[in-house]
Design a protein around this motif. Structure first.
Motif, short mmCIF file in Angstrom:
data_model
loop_
_atom_site.label_atom_id
_atom_site.label_comp_id
_atom_site.label_asym_id
_atom_site.label_seq_id
_atom_site.Cartn_x
_atom_site.Cartn_y
_atom_site.Cartn_z
N GLY A 29 -37.55 24.11 -44.20
CA GLY A 29 -36.64 24.51 -45.27
C GLY A 29 -35.37 23.69 -45.31
N GLY A 30 -34.33 24.25 -45.87
CA GLY A 30 -33.10 23.50 -46.03
C GLY A 30 -33.15 22.67 -47.29
N ALA A 31 -32.01 22.12 -47.63
CA ALA A 31 -31.91 21.38 -48.89
C ALA A 31 -32.48 19.97 -48.74
N GLY A 32 -32.57 19.48 -47.52
CA GLY A 32 -32.90 18.08 -47.33
C GLY A 32 -34.37 17.83 -47.09
N VAL A 33 -34.63 16.85 -46.25
CA VAL A 33 -35.99 16.42 -46.02
C VAL A 33 -36.39 16.81 -44.60
N GLY A 34 -37.67 17.13 -44.43
CA GLY A 34 -38.18 17.23 -43.08
C GLY A 34 -38.58 18.59 -42.61
N ARG A 126 -25.43 13.48 -36.05
CA ARG A 126 -24.67 14.31 -36.97
C ARG A 126 -24.87 13.85 -38.42
N GLU A 127 -24.86 12.54 -38.63
CA GLU A 127 -25.10 12.01 -39.98
C GLU A 127 -26.43 12.53 -40.52
N LEU A 128 -27.47 12.43 -39.68
CA LEU A 128 -28.79 12.85 -40.13
C LEU A 128 -28.82 14.34 -40.44
N HIS A 132 -27.45 14.37 -44.34
CA HIS A 132 -28.73 14.26 -45.04
C HIS A 132 -29.58 15.51 -44.86
N ALA A 133 -29.07 16.54 -44.21
CA ALA A 133 -29.81 17.77 -43.97
C ALA A 133 -31.21 17.47 -43.44
N PHE A 134 -31.28 16.53 -42.53
CA PHE A 134 -32.56 16.08 -41.99
C PHE A 134 -33.12 17.13 -41.04
N GLN A 135 -34.36 17.58 -41.29
CA GLN A 135 -34.96 18.61 -40.45
C GLN A 135 -36.08 18.06 -39.57
N GLY A 136 -36.18 16.74 -39.51
CA GLY A 136 -37.19 16.14 -38.62
C GLY A 136 -36.74 16.24 -37.17
N TYR A 137 -37.54 15.65 -36.29
CA TYR A 137 -37.30 15.79 -34.86
C TYR A 137 -36.28 14.75 -34.39
N PRO B 160 -49.89 21.64 -48.26
CA PRO B 160 -48.74 22.51 -47.95
C PRO B 160 -47.84 21.95 -46.85
N HIS B 161 -48.42 21.23 -45.90
CA HIS B 161 -47.61 20.62 -44.84
C HIS B 161 -46.58 19.67 -45.45
N PHE B 162 -47.02 18.88 -46.44
CA PHE B 162 -46.10 17.90 -47.02
C PHE B 162 -45.15 18.53 -48.04
N VAL B 163 -45.53 19.68 -48.58
CA VAL B 163 -44.57 20.41 -49.41
C VAL B 163 -43.39 20.84 -48.54
N GLY B 164 -43.70 21.33 -47.35
CA GLY B 164 -42.64 21.76 -46.43
C GLY B 164 -41.81 20.59 -45.93
N ARG B 165 -42.43 19.44 -45.81
CA ARG B 165 -41.76 18.32 -45.18
C ARG B 165 -41.07 17.40 -46.18
N LEU B 166 -41.80 17.03 -47.24
CA LEU B 166 -41.26 16.07 -48.20
C LEU B 166 -41.10 16.75 -49.56
N GLY B 167 -40.58 17.98 -49.53
CA GLY B 167 -40.49 18.78 -50.75
C GLY B 167 -39.51 18.23 -51.76
N ASP B 168 -38.56 17.38 -51.32
CA ASP B 168 -37.56 16.88 -52.27
C ASP B 168 -37.96 15.56 -52.90
N GLN B 169 -39.19 15.12 -52.65
CA GLN B 169 -39.64 13.91 -53.35
C GLN B 169 -40.96 14.21 -54.06
#
Lengths: 426, 254
Positions: A29-34, A126-128, A132-137, B160-169
């Motif tokens: 979730g969140g606004a960003g990516v990941g 912090r930037e990420l 960028h609201a980065f939710q990756g690892y 669905p995995h990529f909706v959760g991950r790359l949902g903003d593109q």
């Protein structure tokens, strides 16, 4: 210098860091990516067969330290480079959006001071996370000697933190990395441990507790560059797991990167030893074995030709046979040829119907090894009695006990000289 | 009781309709085949069972109430394996679940359950694998396009995995073996069929953006430099990442 050149140089410098795990945490979730998957995801495999999950980079490889085993040591003549915070962030996001990577594993050489380096690593995270609201690892290295407050702040952004213990003993560290100290390494490790423990305690009370390295902490040591034996290494790992609650200890076979006289002259990295250490490590973390069960001061080295579980079973005939129809999970786990998955399957399927011998292979049991150590409803699948020597040979060569090679009369002469019968089966 | 063979239209609902029919007739060891399969080899003629949405939905409800959502997931995943001759095991799985009123996935020693579980697991593994090895490429229109040729029909489970991950593109996943597409426009997931005849020149996929070309070359460079030469092990690499996936992997080109 172009970003392409920097990328090549700093990947070269980062590749000796072993960990590539992206597991142990969920984010979404969140606004960003990941997002993060709790199982972790491998994205590719490089030419050495290691998985690529995270973008593994050094922020810079100019180092004030001169550790003999390290490719980035000050005295080594290699191309040097450093990436800006913006460059790393941009690269991470571009790779992430194309599904090349699960996230970022960022480390750095110490260019000026530990604090300065730690601050720059922190800045990237912090930037990420914030901008960028980065939710990756994100896996960050904690730099030995850095201010505990900085390490604390890193925990708020990173999924995993790690401090490399580098070498298995204080003496080796003194000899090969004279500018580093055991305390400098254990200090941040303790800070991280406390941060994680506080976070976990708080998360029980309220779920929105601010996260602190939710995927835990890990460490890494170089194996084969110093004289410690396997028992010393496993004892150290056990102590680290216990004292610092580490998720993983990684072992890295020493790759000869230097002709320093303090280092052993190896032609190839000791990969077989590294492999056995990992097997023993898994037995300690997941199979309920203690380091003292696997090795003793009399036999401080892991058997190079036999895996540590088989070796343990051979030394403990009194623990066998295990009756698969009734034995508890913990005892099944100790049988060579039965792993966690097959032990779970055995436990769950036997609630529905009685187990038969032919079911075992289908449930994932490796009978080639397991047959000597178990009974199915009182019956033993392996034929005949065994001497420890014979059993050892069968386990190493993968020969079945029924193989004509091992007809008793053919090798009766050998049995006569062999040690007393210690049959694994009744 | 009768020995029977049923022919269904090839869809999952069609198969469930045939299952309902077989249960109604209390058929012993019934055989099921899709309409597309070649006729013959059967000693008795197969009976066509038409698609009956209401019957199929009723059987599905029964199954999920008996075995829970988990049984439903196992069954659909196994179905998406698209393995021929699995229908018999799927049928037995349904019957056993309905009879025992519980999810039987733990009963791994039962042959039909084992077969269904194994198929579901193969599908699950492939979904997990493609979560890692699917590669998106940015096109000039700003969409991200990913092509793949999975063994099983997985893109519906993968999306669905990529909706959760790359949902903003905005992205599209294209199964080139089955000519199926799933598109995500930032709001909604839309499955569909790929145009049968792609526009001329689009054989290798849509035209790439400028940033894409640079990023791909950087990724290839990174991938080359992250390997440790003294540990080179191409056999291990191929075991973990079989060659059949390479044509779609950015890092393995050029």
């Amino acid at each position: 210098m172009t970003i392409d050149q920097k990328l090549a140089i700093l990947a070269e410098s980062a590749k000796y860091d072993v960990s590539c795990a992206s597991s142990g945490t969920t984010r979404s979730g969140g606004a960003g990516v990941g997002s993060c998957a709790v199982t972790g995801i491998c994205h590719s495999w490089s030419a050495d067969g290691r998985c690529v999950s995270l973008l593994k980079l050094l922020l810079g490889n100019r180092c004030i330290y001169d550790c003999a085993y390290c490719v980035n040591r000050r005295s080594n003549d290699i191309p040097r480079a450093s990436l800006s915070v913006a460059e790393v962030v941009d690269l991470t996001l571009r790779f992430y959006r194309r599904n090349y990577i699960e996230g970022l594993f960022l480390s750095s050489a110490v260019e000026r001071s530990p604090d300065d380096t730690m601050e720059r690593l922190l800045e990237v995270a912090r930037e990420l996370r914030v901008r960028h609201a980065f939710q990756g690892y994100i896996h960050l290295k904690a730099i030995p000697g850095a201010d505990p407050a900085l390490v604390r702040r890193a925990g708020a952004y990173a999924d995993r933190l790690s401090v490399n213990i580098e070498l298995p003993s204080q003496e080796s560290l003194q000899r090969l990395a004279p500018q580093k100290s055991k305390l400098g390494i254990l200090g941040p490790m303790g800070v991280i441990h406390d941060g994680i423990a506080e976070y976990r305690a708080e998360a029980v009370v309220h779920r929105a507790a601010p996260r602190f390295a939710p995927a835990g902490q890990s460490t890494q040591m170089v194996v084969g560059a110093s004289p410690e034996n396997d028992l010393q290494i496993l004892n150290l790992s056990a102590a680290l797991y216990q004292r610092y609650d580490l998720k993983r200890v990684y072992y890295s076979a020493y790759v000869p990167v230097s002709t320093d006289s303090r280092l052993p002259a190896l032609r190839t990295p000791p990969l077989e030893r590294e492999h056995r250490l990992y097997q023993a490590d898994w037995l300690m973390r997941l199979y309920g074995f203690a380091a003292q069960e696997l090795l003793s001061p009399e036999t401080p080295w892991l058997d190079p030709v036999l895996d540590p579980k088989c070796a343990w079973a051979l030394r403990h005939p009194e623990a066998f046979p295990v009756e698969v129809a009734t034995a508890p999970y913990e005892r099944l786990l100790r049988v060579p040829g039965i792993g966690m998955r097959s032990a779970q399957r055995l436990c769950s399927t036997r609630r529905f119907a009685a187990l038969r011998l032919e079911d075992l292979t289908r449930l994932g049991v490796v009978l080639r090894r397991a047959q000597f150590f178990l009974t199915v409803n009182g019956r033993c699948p392996a034929a005949g009695a065994m001497t420890p020597q014979r059993l050892r040979h069968c386990l190493i060569s993968g020969d079945s006990a029924r193989s004509p090679w091992w007809q008793p009369d053919l090798f009766a002469w050998r049995d006569a000289q062999a040690a007393p019968e210690a049959c694994a089966c009744p | 009781m009768s020995l029977s063979s049923y022919r269904y239209d090839g869809s999952f609902e069609g198969l469930l309709s045939a299952f309902a029919e077989a249960r109604l007739e209390d058929a012993a060891g019934p055989a099921f085949s899709p309409a597309s399969a070649a006729e013959g080899g059967l000693l008795w003629a197969a009976r066509e069972v038409p698609l009956r949405p209401a019957t199929a939905a009723a059987l599905w409800r029964d199954l999920v109430s008996a075995g829970g959502a988990e049984a439903g997931r196992t069954l659909t995943s196994a179905w998406l394996a698209e393995e021929s001759a699995l229908e018999g095991a799927l049928y037995e799985y349904c019957c056993l679940t309905l009879e025992r009123r519980q999810c039987l996935d733990a009963w791994a020693a039962q042959p039909a359950i084992r077969a269904v579980l194994a198929a579901a697991r193969r599908v699950g593994h492939e979904v997990h694998r493609f979560q890692g090895i699917l590669r998106f490429a940015e096109t000039q229109s700003g969409w991200y396009y990913a092509a793949c040729e999975p063994d099983h029909n997985i893109i519906a489970l993968l999306a669905p995995h990529f909706v959760g991950r790359l949902g903003d593109q905005r992205w599209a996943i294209h199964d080139r073996r089955r000519d199926l597409v799933v598109c995500w426009d930032g709001q909604e997931l839309r499955p569909g069929r790929a145009p049968a005849a792609p526009p001329a020149g689009a054989a290798a996929g849509p035209a790439l953006s400028e940033a894409e070309v640079a990023t791909q070359s950087q990724w290839r460079r990174y991938h080359r430099h992250i390997a440790i030469d003294s540990r080179r092990n191409p056999r291990l690499q191929r075991r973990c990442l079989p060659r059949r996936y390479w044509p779609y992997l950015t890092e393995m080109q050029g």
